[in-house]
Design an enzyme around this catalytic site. Structure first.
Site, PDB file in Angstrom:
ATOM      1  CB  CYS A  70      -1.002  -0.007   1.151  1.00 46.17           C
ATOM      2  SG  CYS A  70      -0.283   0.049   2.812  1.00 46.17           S
ATOM      3  CG  HIS A 118      -4.497  -0.068   3.845  1.00 46.77           C
ATOM      4  ND1 HIS A 118      -3.685  -0.915   3.127  1.00 46.77           N
ATOM      5  CD2 HIS A 118      -5.471   0.343   3.005  1.00 46.77           C
ATOM      6  CE1 HIS A 118      -4.173  -1.030   1.887  1.00 46.77           C
ATOM      7  NE2 HIS A 118      -5.241  -0.266   1.793  1.00 46.77           N
ATOM      8  CG  HIS A 130      -6.678   0.115  -1.695  1.00 52.23           C
ATOM      9  ND1 HIS A 130      -6.764  -0.854  -0.725  1.00 52.23           N
ATOM     10  CD2 HIS A 130      -7.817   0.010  -2.425  1.00 52.23           C
ATOM     11  CE1 HIS A 130      -7.913  -1.515  -0.862  1.00 52.23           C
ATOM     12  NE2 HIS A 130      -8.563  -1.002  -1.879  1.00 52.23           N
TER      13      HIS A 130
END
Length: 179
Positions: A70, A118, A130
């Site tokens: 990510c 994240h 993402h």
């Protein structure tokens, strides 16, 4: 033990219902400022790069070009736009300019979970790109697919464009779907 096809379908449907509900709650609570806000020139470049990565596999610690995690995706996108940013989601949360969620513009980074574990890049219209997890691919998702911690802006001193340029819109419309 594995799920049957019917059970797998039920789990997928439940996950989608939960994501839809989170997205509705999020958008209701964080109405964007009136008028459409375009990205900065640099944000536009970062978003265009992110769209070009759709469908590439998630690999923990990867920073491209063949695969990403990510924060590898977000740091590489902004680096390609000419703005080096911290490598990890935790450092991005700590060191980049935090912004109110109602002021989002394409290119801003959405940070997820209390521990900032994240990150995704906001592309507009309530959507993010993402690299979600091992076994998955870089993908387009609703912004509120998981619990949002907040947002940061890698280029706080740059003014937004009035509207995204045609090049960005074309990139978004012609991007590959996840494999």
């Amino acid at each position: 033990m594995s799920l049957t096809a019917a059970q797998d379908k039920q789990v997928s449907e439940l996950e989608q219902e939960q994501t839809d509900a989170r997205q509705r709650r999020f958008l209701t609570a964080h109405q964007p400022a009136p008028g459409r806000r375009g990205p900065s020139r640099l944000g536009e470049r970062a978003v265009a790069f992110a769209y070009q990565q759709l469908g590439k596999p998630y690999v923990w610690g990867a920073q491209g070009p063949a695969s990403y995690d990510c924060s590898g995706l977000t740091s590489r996108a902004w680096s390609r736009a000419g703005v080096p940013i911290p490598r990890t989601s935790q450092e991005q949360w700590k060191k980049l300019a935090r912004i109110p969620l109602g002021t989002l513009r394409p290119g801003d980074l959405i940070i997820y979970y209390r521990e900032a574990t994240h990150v995704a890049i906001y592309v507009g219209d309530g959507q993010v790109i993402h690299a979600p997890r091992p076994g998955a691919f870089v993908m387009l998702s609703p912004l509120a697919f998981e619990r949002v911690l907040g947002a940061v802006r890698p280029d706080p001193g740059h003014q937004p464009l009035r509207e995204p340029t045609p090049a960005l819109a074309d990139t978004a419309n012609s991007s590959a779907s996840p494999a």
